[in-house]
Structure formats: structure tokens, C-alpha cells
Design a protein around this motif. Structure first.
Motif, short mmCIF file in Angstrom:
data_model
loop_
_atom_site.label_atom_id
_atom_site.label_comp_id
_atom_site.label_asym_id
_atom_site.label_seq_id
_atom_site.Cartn_x
_atom_site.Cartn_y
_atom_site.Cartn_z
N ARG A 139 22.81 -32.09 103.64
CA ARG A 139 22.44 -30.73 104.01
C ARG A 139 23.65 -30.00 104.53
O ARG A 139 24.64 -30.60 104.97
CB ARG A 139 21.31 -30.73 105.04
CG ARG A 139 21.77 -30.99 106.43
CD ARG A 139 20.70 -30.78 107.47
NE ARG A 139 21.32 -30.95 108.78
CZ ARG A 139 20.64 -31.21 109.89
NH1 ARG A 139 19.34 -31.34 109.87
NH2 ARG A 139 21.29 -31.33 111.04
N GLU B 206 25.95 -21.07 104.10
CA GLU B 206 26.16 -20.92 102.65
C GLU B 206 27.48 -21.57 102.23
O GLU B 206 27.54 -22.28 101.24
CB GLU B 206 26.17 -19.42 102.32
CG GLU B 206 26.20 -19.13 100.84
CD GLU B 206 24.85 -18.66 100.35
OE1 GLU B 206 24.35 -17.67 100.92
OE2 GLU B 206 24.31 -19.26 99.41
N TRP C 177 20.42 -25.72 103.95
CA TRP C 177 20.47 -25.91 102.50
C TRP C 177 20.49 -27.41 102.26
O TRP C 177 21.19 -28.13 102.96
CB TRP C 177 21.76 -25.31 101.94
CG TRP C 177 21.79 -23.83 101.82
CD1 TRP C 177 21.59 -23.10 100.68
CD2 TRP C 177 22.06 -22.88 102.87
NE1 TRP C 177 21.72 -21.76 100.95
CE2 TRP C 177 22.00 -21.58 102.29
CE3 TRP C 177 22.32 -22.99 104.23
CZ2 TRP C 177 22.21 -20.42 103.02
CZ3 TRP C 177 22.53 -21.84 104.97
CH2 TRP C 177 22.47 -20.56 104.36
N THR D 74 18.67 -27.12 96.90
CA THR D 74 17.51 -26.25 97.04
C THR D 74 17.94 -24.83 96.68
O THR D 74 19.06 -24.42 97.01
CB THR D 74 16.99 -26.25 98.48
OG1 THR D 74 18.10 -26.10 99.37
CG2 THR D 74 16.28 -27.54 98.80
N THR E 19 16.92 -21.89 97.84
CA THR E 19 17.05 -20.96 98.96
C THR E 19 17.13 -21.75 100.26
O THR E 19 16.65 -22.88 100.34
CB THR E 19 15.80 -20.04 99.06
OG1 THR E 19 14.64 -20.88 98.94
CG2 THR E 19 15.80 -18.97 98.01
N PRO E 20 17.73 -21.16 101.31
CA PRO E 20 17.76 -21.85 102.60
C PRO E 20 16.36 -21.87 103.22
O PRO E 20 15.55 -20.98 102.96
CB PRO E 20 18.72 -21.02 103.43
CG PRO E 20 18.70 -19.67 102.82
CD PRO E 20 18.45 -19.88 101.36
#
Lengths: 229, 299, 285, 420
Positions: D88, D92, D121, D139, D141-142
């Protein structure tokens, strides 16, 4: 004061735990209260040890019958406690070799380990093994089919006893796998009747526990406070 | 014929066998293996530790006869026999073994409570730095002092007050906390697992059809008996109505179900106790007398 | 016959009979074949069908008193997990459970030398506080077990590093003799959080645990018979295990079990026959 | 990584050429050759990685889910995927850091180390047998964790618990106001009266054993309540009563109880404090003491009411051998078989508590018993409804009934929450 505060403590502690079960943000309070419980449980061992000490010292000082055994008990208690608390003979943990106290209290080769291994284990295990003998003499003298209920119980017990050994397999070897004694016991006696009985007992006791706990939490049941002083 | 003579005879034979076998070195010896420990984190420190070794391994490097373990083995064997002597009647040897047992067990749980509870929970929270330097070097560095632990410390002291001759009521506070917490979590756990859970477990179809559409009568009968069993036993435990007429008959079925349950319990308990006896005898015959060797310790 | 006096017998004769019934099969090393029953196979499958390397919690809640029944089970679980490369986290709610864990770690070290401490297994030792320990383990693992038994931080051990609740593990194996034990594990962990769990318990406890099967508890091994059948199931699937005599401990104990049970059944029958015959005489007189 | 890619290409080419050269080489051998080489290549990545808030927590967890890599199949042996690595990042532009691993055939991971108000993320990587890593799938989107104030999955459970508690409270309230509740006839209590009567006739004492637990155990409390009844009878009939205890607190309570009973029976002079004594806390020591006194005094009636463990059998057997009438009561289900088999009468489980409530005549006790009965009735009703629904479905699939049964099992009795 002597009775109201304890009742309040009991109610609040219990309610915190119940709330924590339903409200996620309160979970950490529940954890805190639970840790306190564990610490208190450790203190309770000290209370037990203290009571033992007190009782046996009194027996020795009063020279009551069998006070010599009390002295043996105290000696065993004292030695176990001292070698255990001071970690006698315990090697340091291999992760922290420079910290002499880092070893586990029951570490291999330590004095407490020796006491545990060679005194506690055989005594504890043999005490329970004695029951095999008591059961055998009780089987002959006490377990009588006095009425229908006792008859059902003893017949079931006999079937289970035979079925739980090779004798069961031997007697029903030629049959269909479903009609072998071990399978009958497992599928019918254990999984049907026993499960039904156990479930009903559990449901009943669960309700009993809920109502008793409720009575403690609302302060109706104060039997744990003992008699009035 | 009195059993005394037979028992005395057996004891004599066992005694002679023990004497003979011990004198020839054929039983009751323990060996240990010396292992050198050199921890990776401190290359200049090293020490020896001793592990159990089998008699057949004697002669291998580091394996030698261990006096402490042999002594322990003999003491365990004699204590085992001392407890068994209770079967012949209450006697001094049994009482002595029992007195030792009482003391050792109380001492042991106190040590365990001290290190795992007082040190591991209370002191680790109150004095983490001190504990990291001494008893618990592995305590996470981020652990801060948890001042809330003072509460159980005080309550613990109050609990110990019970030992004093006066002011026993002081110990009621911690006892109340104990009871309140127990009441709280038991209420939830029992209701969840033993009430709701058991109801859910008992919901089964009374008519069962196999995957191919045929009627599975065995499973259907099982389910029917199970559900009837639970309901009739619950009826037996119903206290606010007098058990007459239909209720009497239903609760009678309930009692039979309970008796089968107890019969199963009885049989299983007998099985358990015999297993424990077998384990003790195996200890005597294998570890001490060297009459059998199922684990190939000696050959 | 002087042996029987008024339908009673000197109880020492019965004790002697029991000693022989249990002792002789041990001396003669009698063994009998076992066929694993469906309940035992359910336990076996629960461990066997897990992906290799799954994390399992092993709870050892018993004392030496019950070791005769539970020790074979416990070591069978350890050996089975070892052959499947499962990662084991040991824990005891009984102070006397800590030494049991250690003796099983010895098995692990001897028979599965590739097992590495911290990576493949962790020993959390004894945790005081009975069922309260479980209450905390399901909400905050690190609060309950900040260090392992050697005082090493559980945040540094690879196996427990990411563990915040025990629900993250794949299975609970509870080997227990009483309270706290399997019932508490079901009540506080398996039932409320739907955690898969199997148990090995003393024969005394097993019947009441059947009520939890299969939803709250996958299955249970009851007493020495359960242990023997489980050992047989392991040997059936992993024949090399059959060469290890240590892995046949339960199977060996079934010899004394046979004669012991038969003796008890015989005593019950004879006792009742005497009772009823005397009762009839009594009515007649 | 790069080298391995080249190697794979070369291997494939050699294989292909080999196959072409050996004219009668079939497709099967080609495939086998390929399979032998395949494990060295990284496995195919998982797909459709999503993260969402973990329900019913304080906002510290996210659940990451994915669709298994196509190489993660049980029939591939040796396995091509041995696990997944979950990574993770918290911004961004940040770097992915591993937060945990999951084994093969699992498609969920709960990251329990999140903070409220932050966004995360995630990326999931499939791992091959010798550590080869697939491409990471992230993924889209966060996601951020959110706290829940009420554990929705436990709403039904809370509701049911409240109903039972309310019923208990209601009946206690009514009993306090003076409502009279009938409690069914409990045969074991007649047996108690009969046993004391017989002991009096024979001129031998009665023995009462209140179990081996301390006074905070509800079984001990129930036992002491029954003791007061037994003491009332012995006072009335003038039979000696002996009470050995295994806890000092139980001894104190028992003394007070018995004294009060003798007073109520108008025989305070007959009360003997020394007959209620403490032996030892240790289980077997206590039993040895009790059985010893049984052999000496030969009581005509023995009562065992409380929490019993392994000693139940020893006590009942000794009592049987001296020919005493024995009445027992306990909630320890593992010990009940021995009492049932060896005693003349046994109060089973809840019946034991009911007997004690019946004898105590306290409104709270009787009321709560009535409340418990209400709970049992609800339980039996739910079982009956559930079984009826389940049976109906097994005969024919009615979608409505199926929904109802699912709701009953998963929501009302499960953790599905209020909404289906």
C-alpha cells in the motif's frame, strides 16, 4: 459505603463491557477493563498462596494433628516460590544474551523446570489416574439399573464403552459401514441424542447465566458481598 | 484369600526386580546432551545448555549420564507409586506426596502469575523502561507508561487485604470488579454461543431429500429425533407450569434424551480415566523400569 | 466363595484386576487397527485442506493430569501442521500449558528442522486471565501479547508482525481439558467471529461440545480414541509418518483401553446381576 | 528479472525448434516441456483489485479483495502461485510498502493498520514458488477507513438479549409487587425430606457437601440455599448434620445459614457450630477428608449440592458403599452421569437452580426463573418456526420462504445486521 460502592463498581464494569460489544469506539475501554481483570487474576494467585501460608502456619503453631504434613507443604511451597521468582538456574534468552534475567521462568534446566517436571507432573497426573480404579470399583458396586432412567444410562454407557475400542469394530466387522458400532455411536448416540440433550442443557444454562448476570449488574444479587459486617 | 498377601507378594516381586535391574544398570537412568549456545547478537558470550538425550545415544559427543535427571526420574516414579498407595488405604506415604503436591502447585501458579501477570501486564505498563532493562528486554520501544494500570495495582493491594485479620470488606471492591466484569462478558458470550447459537444450530429441515431428489430417510429421522429431543428436554426444564398430562409425557421423553446424553458422557469419562492410567503405567514401565521401549529410546 | 461376601467384594481385588487389564496390554504392547471416523476426518480435513503455510493458532489449555489423553493429540496436530508447512502460534490459558508447548516445540525442532522460530512458529506462552485473554485477542492482539515467551517483541517477529486481531489467522486448534478451554474459545472467538476452529478434548468434555458442531466448531477429537483415529488418518495420508513411533502414541494406548473397557462393562453387568438376584431373594424372604 | 525473461524466450525457442526437428514429437511432449519450464516465469497477476471499508469497527481497517490469478489453481502441481503480497501507499506519488501476505486460493486481506482520515492505495502481487513476482495490480481509486458508531451486525443480537433481560426484569418486578408464581413440583426435594426422615429413624447423621467451588460460584450459592432447607429439617427432626467445606468462605456462609435455620425451627440450642468445618482447598485432599469421615460416621443420608468435578464419583461411590440414601444436584454436565447412576435422586442442571429458587422463595429468584422460562419459550418457538420453514423449502422451493429462512438464520440469529 461498604456495600453500595462495590455494587456500583460491579455494575459499571459489566456495563462498559456490554456497551463495548455493540459500540466499536468503546472497544478500547473494554480492552482496558479486561487487562485490569487479568492483573487482578494474578493478584488472586497471591491471595491463594497467602491463605495457604496462613492456614498451614496456624496448623503448625497449634500443633494440630498432622502438622508435620503442613510443614512439608510449606517447605515445598517456599522452595518452589523462591527458585521460581529468582529464576534459579535459568539461562538467559538467546535473543538477549547480555540480559541475565531475560530467560523464561520455566526455562529448560532451571530449578523450577526440574520441580515442575519431576514433582508436579507425576503427582498431578497420578492423582487423576487414580480415578480409573475408583471407576472400576464403582462400576461393580454403585451403578445399578434401579429405574428406567438409570437403565437407559447404563445401557448407553455400555454401548459406548464397547464401541470405543477395537471390540466394537470386531463385533460388527462384517456389516455395512453404517451399521458398524463405532458409526452407530457416532451418528446416532453422539450426534443425535447427545447433541439434543447437550443443546437443551446449554440453552437452559445460558438463560440462567444471563439472568444471574443481570441480577448482579442491577444490584439485586449481592451474595458475592458475603454477609453483613 | 485376603488381597493383602497377593499385594504384598506383588510389591516384593517389584522390589526385587527394581533392585536387580538397578544394580546391573538396566533401568532408571537419564542422559543429557550438552549443547553450546553462542547467540548471534553477542559473539563473545557463550554458554552450555543441556537437553534430554536417549540412553541409546550415550557415547555420542556431548551425551553423558545426568545425575539431576536420574534423581528426578526416581523421585517421579516413587511419587507415582506413593499416590497409587492410596488404593490400599490412607497412609503416611500418600499424605506426604499430597502435602508436597499442595505446596508445589500453589508455588508454581504463584510464580506463573507473578511473571505473566504482574510483570508481563502490570509492570510492563507501569515501568516499561525498567522492564526493558531487566526482565522484558523485548518490550516494544514505543510502549509508554500506562498510568491507568495504577487502578488494578491499588485494587490488587486491596484484594490482598483479605489476608489481614481485620477490614475484610476492603477486598470487596476488587471482588466486585471481578464479578462485574465476569457478569458482563459471560452474559454476552453465553447468550451468543449457547442460546442464539444453539437455536440456529437446531434449525434443520425435518424432511431431507438427497441431491438426486430421492427421500433421505436416515437423515430425516436423525433431524426429527434431534429437534424433538431438544424441544422435549427444554420442556423438562420448564418450571413455571406443573408437569401433568401432555407436558408430563413430553418431559418424560426429554428425561430419556438426557439419560442417553449422560450415558454417552459416562462412557466417555471412563475412557478418559483409563487413558490417564495407561499413560502413568507407560511412564513407569518405559521411562523408569525399562521394560518396554516403544519409542526406541534404548535400541 | 470367600471372594464375594454378601454380594460385595474387597475392592482391592477390583483394583488389581484394573491394574492387570491396563498394565498387561502395555507390557505386551498390544495394538489394534483403527479406522478414522467421519468426525475425526472432519478435523483432519480442516487442517489438511488449508493452503500450505496457513497461520494456525494452537491453544494448549491443559495440565499434566490430562496429558495422557491430550498429549498424543497435541503432538499429532503439531506433526500434521508440520507436514503441511503450516505456521503455528502457540498459546496457553493454563499456567501448566506452557511446558506442554515447549515439549511440542521439541518435536517440531527434531522432526521438521526447517522450521524457524519467529518465521514459522511463535510461542506466546501462558497468558493469565482466563477467557478475558480471548476477549482482548479478538480486538487487539498486541495489547494482549506484546512479547513472546522469551520477551521478544511480537511486532518484530515476521509471523506476528501484521497481526492485530487473531481473526486474521486461518484456523484455531484448541486442545483442552476444562475451563478455560474449548468452550471458551467457541464462545469468545469462533462463534462471534465465525472463525474456523477444530478441537481435541478429553473424553469427558467431548459430548457437550458436539452441540457446537458443525457451525460453531468444525469438529472435535474426543479422548484417546479420537487421538488414535487422528494419528491413523495422518498415517493413511502420509505413510512416512507411520515409521515414526512417536506418532503412534494414541494408537498404542488403545490396547489397554480395550481390556479396561471390557473389564468395566463386565463389572457393571455382574454388579447388576448380583443386585437383582439379591433383591429377588429379599422380596421372597 | 530481466535475465530470466530472456532465458524464458530462449527456452521456448529451443523447445519449438526441438519439436520441429523431432518429426514424430507430438503436441503432448511439447506441452510437457513447456510445463517443465513454466514455473520459472512469474505467475499471471490477480485482477479486479478493490479496497473498501471494513464494517463495524472504529475506522482502523480496510478490506482488500481481488480475483485470483489465473495461475492460482489447485490442479497446477507444483503450484504456480504460492501467495499474494499486499502493498500500500499513502499518497498518489508515494512508494508501495508491503503490509502483509496472503496464501494461495485466498482473495481477501484485512489491513488493520489504517488511520482514520487518511487515504490508501493498494497493490496486489501474485508470488510464484521461488519468489517470482507478477506485475502489481492496483486499486483504481484511493480508499479511506470510516468508523461506525454502532456495530450493525450485532443489532439483532442486542435486541434479543434486551427482550430476555426485559422479561426477567418484568417478572422480578411483578414478583416484588406480590404476584405469586407457581413453580412445578420438583421430585428431588421430596427425596431430601424423605432422606432426612430416614436418617432420623435410624438415629444416624446427615452429611451435606456444598461442592468444591468458592462462594462466588452460583452453584455454591444454590447449594447453600438447599442447605438451609436440609438444616431446617434436621433441626425439626433432631438429627445431627455435618457440613465439611473446601473453602473457608463457604464455611462461614454455611454456618450462618444453618444457624438461621435452627433458629427458625425453634431449636437454636441444637445447633453445633463445630459440625460445619473447613478441610482444605485441595480437591483430592478434601475428598479424602470427606470420605474418611463418611466411613467413620456412616451417615444415613448424603446430600451433594454444588459444583463438583472428578470427586463426584468418589463421593457417590463411598456413600453407596455405606448404604446411605444419596441426593445430588449440580450443573456440571460432565459429572451428572455419575450422580445419576449412583445416587437415589439427582437434580439435573437447571433443575438444581430452580430447586434453590423454589426454596429461597425470594421474589427476585422466582421472578427470574419465570423470565428464563419465557426465554426458553421464545427459543423453542424460533426452533419450531425455523424447522417449519426449512422443511417447507426442502419439499418445494418457495422463493419467499427461502428469503424468510435466510433472514432468520443469517440476520435474526446470525450477524447479517438488520437489513437482509
Amino acid at each position: 459505603m461498604k456495600r453500595t460502592i462495590p455494587v456500583l463498581i460491579a455494575s459499571i464494569a459489566g456495563l462498559v463491557l456490554i456497551i463495548a460489544h455493540f459500540v466499536p469506539p468503546a472497544q478500547s475501554w473494554g480492552d482496558e477493563v479486561n487487562t485490569w481483570f487479568q492483573i487482578l487474576a494474578a493478584f488472586a494467585f497471591f491471595l491463594g498462596g497467602g491463605s495457604l501460608l496462613k492456614m498451614h502456619l496456624k496448623r503448625i503453631s497449634d500443633q494440630q494433628e498432622g502438622w508435620g504434613f503442613s510443614a512439608v507443604t510449606l517447605l515445598a511451597f517456599g522452595i518452589t516460590l523462591i527458585v521460581g521468582i529468582f529464576k534459579l538456574g535459568v539461562l538467559p534468552s538467546e535473543t538477549y544474551p547480555t540480559k541475565p534475567w531475560s530467560g523464561e521462568y520455566l526455562g529448560d534446566g532451571g530449578a523450577l523446570w526440574w520441580i515442575y517436571q519431576y514433582l508436579f507432573t507425576p503427582l498431578n497426573a497420578t492423582m487423576f489416574a487414580l480415578l480409573a480404579f475408583f471407576i472400576s470399583s464403582a462400576a461393580f458396586r454403585a451403578f445399578r439399573a434401579k429405574n428406567t432412567e438409570a437403565m437407559i444410562l447404563l445401557v448407553t454407557a455400555t454401548i459406548v464403552l464397547v464401541g470405543r475400542t477395537y471390540a466394537g469394530a470386531f463385533l460388527t466387522e462384517g456389516f455395512n459401514p453404517h451399521w458398524q458400532l463405532a458409526a452407530i455411536i457416532d451418528e446416532w448416540f453422539m450426534s443425535v441424542f447427545n447433541t439434543a440433550g447437550a443443546r437443551a442443557i446449554k440453552i437452559g444454562i445460558a438463560l440462567g447465566v444471563v439472568s444471574t448476570s443481570l441480577k448482579v449488574l442491577i444490584g439485586t444479587d449481592r451474595s458475592y458481598l458475603g454477609s453483613e459486617e | 484369600m485376603k488381597p493383602d498377601k497377593v499385594i504384598a507378594g506383588i510389591m516384593l516381586v517389584v522390589g526385587l526386580v527394581v533392585l536387580f535391574r538397578t544394580s546391573t544398570g538396566g533401568m532408571g537412568q537419564s542422559y543429557s546432551r550438552e549443547v553450546t549456545v553462542s547467540p548471534a547478537s553477542a559473539p563473545d558470550v557463550q554458554w552450555s545448555k543441556y537437553e534430554d538425550a536417549f540412553p541409546r545415544e550415550q557415547g555420542e559427543p556431548g551425551v553423558s549420564f545426568s545425575w539431576s535427571r536420574t534423581l528426578g526420574l526416581w523421585i517421579s516414579a516413587l511419587l507415582t507409586l506413593a499416590i497409587f498407595s492410596f488404593l490400599l488405604g490412607d497412609n503416611v506415604v500418600y499424605k506426604l506426596a499430597e502435602a508436597i503436591f499442595l505446596g508445589v502447585s500453589a508455588g508454581y501458579v504463584m510464580v506463573a502469575g507473578f511473571y505473566d501477570g504482574i510483570v508481563g501486564k502490570l509492570l510492563a505498563g507501569l515501568a516499561p523502561t525498567l522492564m526493558r532493562d531487566s526482565l522484558l528486554p523485548g518490550l516494544p520501544p514505543e510502549q509508554q507508561t500506562n498510568w491507568l494500570n495504577i487502578v488494578p495495582l491499588i485494587l490488587g493491594m486491596m484484594l490482598l487485604w483479605r489476608l489481614s485479620p481485620k477490614g475484610g470488606w476492603i477486598s470487596r471492591w476488587p471482588i466486585a470488579l471481578f464479578i462485574g466484569i465476569t457478569a458482563g462478558f459471560r452474559m454476552l458470550a453465553y447468550f451468543e454461543a449457547d442460546f442464539v447459537g444453539q437455536i440456529q444450530n437446531t434449525i434443520v429441515p425435518l424432511l431431507v431429500f438427497a441431491a438426486d431428489g430421492s427421500f433421505d430417510w436416515v437423515q430425516s429421522v436423525k433431524n426429527l429425533l434431534m429437534v424433538t429431543g431438544v424441544l422435549s428436554t427444554l420442556t423438562y426444564f420448564f418450571f413455571s407450569v406443573e408437569h401433568t398430562g401432555v407436558i408430563h409425557r413430553v418431559s418424560r421423553v426429554g428425561i430419556w434424551v438426557l439419560m442417553i446424553t449422560f450415558g454417552v458422557g459416562f462412557g466417555m469419562t471412563v475412557m478418559g480415566r483409563i487413558a490417564l492410567l495407561a499413560a502413568r503405567l507407560e511412564f513407569l514401565f518405559d521411562d523408569w523400569l525399562w521394560l518396554i521401549d516403544p519409542l526406541n529410546r534404548r535400541s | 466363595m470367600t471372594l464375594l461376601k454378601e454380594g460385595q467384594i474387597d475392592r482391592r481385588w477390583i483394583y488389581l484386576a484394573m491394574l492387570c487389564a491396563v498394565g498387561l496390554p502395555i507390557l505386551l504392547q498390544l495394538t489394534f487397527p483403527e479406522i478414522p471416523s467421519p468426525k475425526v476426518l472432519d478435523v483432519f480435513d480442516a487442517v489438511d485442506k488449508l493452503p500450505e503455510g496457513s497461520r494456525i493458532l494452537m491453544a494448549c489449555d491443559f495440565d499434566p493430569a490430562s496429558a495422557g489423553e491430550l498429549e498424543p493429540m497435541m503432538s499429532a496436530f503439531v506433526r500434521h501442521c508440520g507436514t503441511k508447512n503450516h505456521k503455528l502460534i502457540f498459546l496457553a490459558l493454563w499456567p501448566q500449558g506452557a511446558p506442554v508447548i515447549k515439549s511440542n516445540i521439541v518435536i517440531l525442532n527434531k522432526e521438521f528442522p526447517e522450521y524457524e522460530y519467529g518465521k514459522d512458529y511463535v510461542n506466546l506462552g501462558y497468558q493469565p486471565g482466563n477467557e478475558v485473554v480471548l476477549k482482548v485477542l479478538v480486538t487487539d492482539f498486541k495489547k494482549q501479547c506484546s512479547t513472546d515467551v522469551d520477551g521478544t517483541s511480537t511486532s518484530t517477529l515476521p509471523l506476528t508482525r501484521d497481526l492485530t486481531k487473531i481473526q486474521q489467522l486461518s484456523l484455531v486448534i484448541s486442545v483442552s481439558t476444562g475451563n478455560p478451554g474449548t468452550t471458551e474459545w467457541v464462545q469468545y472467538v469462533a462463534s462471534p467471529f465465525g472463525m474456523p476452529m477444530v478441537a481435541g478434548t478429553t473424553a469427558v468434555q467431548a459430548p457437550s461440545l458436539y452441540a457446537y458442531i458443525p457451525r460453531q466448531l468444525i469438529s472435535v477429537l474426543g479422548g484417546i480414541k479420537g487421538a488414535a483415529e487422528y494419528e491413523q488418518a495422518i498415517i493413511d495420508h502420509y505413510p512416512t509418518m507411520g515409521e515414526n513411533n512417536g506418532a503412534r502414541e494414541g494408537l498404542r494406548r488403545m490396547g489397554p483401553q480395550l481390556l479396561g473397557h471390557l473389564l468395566i462393562v463386565m463389572l457393571i453387568v455382574v454388579g447388576n446381576v448380583l443386585y437383582f438376584s439379591q433383591k429377588e431373594k429379599g422380596v421372597g424372604a | 528479472m530481466k535475465n530470466r525473461q530472456y532465458w524464458r524466450t530462449w527456452a521456448r525457442a529451443i523447445c519449438l525448434i526441438g519439436c520441429l526437428l523431432v518429426k514424430n514429437g507430438s503436441y503432448v511432449t511439447f506441452a510437457q516441456d513447456m510445463a517443465n519450464i513454466e514455473p520459472l516465469s512469474p505467475p499471471a497477476p490477480p485482477s479486479q483489485v478493490v479496497a473498501k471499508d471494513a464494517p463495524n469497527d472504529t475506522g482502523t481497517s480496510l478490506v482488500v479483495m481481488w480475483v485470483l490469478s489465473p495461475d492460482d489453481r489447485d490442479e497446477f502441481l507444483p503450484r504456480r502461485v504460492i501467495g499474494y503480497d499486499i502493498l500500500r501507499k499513502t499518497s498518489e506519488s508515494g512508494e508501495y510498502v508491503s503490509v502483509g501476505e496472503q496464501t494461495y486460493q485466498k482473495n481477501r486481506f484485512t489491513d488493520t493498520k489504517c488511520e482514520r482520515g487518511k487515504a490508501y492505495w493498494y497493490q496486489v502481487v501474485a508470488i510464484g514458488p521461488s519468489g517470482e513476482r507478477s506485475e502489481g495490480v492496483a486499486t483504481p481509486t484511493p480508499t479511506g477507513p470510516e468508523p461506525q458508531w454502532i456495530d450493525g451486525s450485532r443489532l439483532w443480537f442486542g435486541f434479543e438479549l434486551s427482550i430476555v433481560c426485559a422479561a426477567v426484569l418484568y417478572y422480578i418486578g411483578r414478583a416484588n409487587k406480590g404476584d405469586h408464581f407457581t413453580i412445578r413440583h420438583i421430585p428431588g426435594l421430596d427425596a431430601v425430606d424423605e432422606a432426612v426422615g430416614r436418617a432420623t429413624e435410624m438415629g444416624r447423621p446427615c452429611l451435606f457437601v456444598p461442592g468444591i467451588q468458592d462462594i462466588n460460584d452460583i452453584q455454591t450459592v444454590a447449594g447453600v440455599t438447599i442447605l438451609s432447607r436440609v438444616a431446617g429439617l434436621t433441626a425439626q427432626y433432631d438429627a445431627p448434620l455435618e457440613v465439611p467445606t473446601s473453602r473457608s468462605l463457604v464455611m462461614t456462609t454455611a454456618r450462618e445459614t444453618v444457624q438461621a435455620s435452627y433458629l427458625a425451627a425453634g431449636r437454636p440450642d441444637a445447633y453445633r457450630e463445630d459440625n460445619i468445618y473447613y478441610l482444605t482447598d485441595e480437591q483430592f485432599g478434601y475428598v479424602a477428608g470427606v470420605t474418611g469421615s463418611m466411613m467413620r460416621e456412616k451417615p444415613a443420608a448424603c446430600f451433594y449440592f454444588g459444583a463438583f468435578y472428578a470427586e463426584s464419583l468418589i463421593l457417590a461411590e463411598t456413600g453407596n458403599s455405606i448404604g446411605a440414601i444419596q441426593v445430588a444436584g449440580t450443573a456440571e454436565s460432565s459429572q451428572l452421569p455419575f450422580f445419576v447412576a449412583a445416587c437415589d435422586y439427582t437434580l439435573i442442571g437447571e433443575e438444581f437452580f430452580a430447586a434453590s429458587a423454589y426454596l429461597s422463595k425470594q421474589p427476585a429468584q422466582l421472578g427470574s426463573l419465570k423470565g428464563q422460562d419465557f426465554g426458553k419459550l421464545c427459543g423453542a418457538g424460533l426452533i419450531a418456526i425455523g424447522c417449519l420453514l426449512a422443511t417447507t423449502i426442502s419439499i418445494s422451493e418457495f422463493p419467499m420462504i427461502k428469503t424468510a429462512l435466510d433472514y432468520l438464520k443469517n440476520n435474526v440469529l446470525g450477524d447479517g445486521g438488520l437489513l437482509p
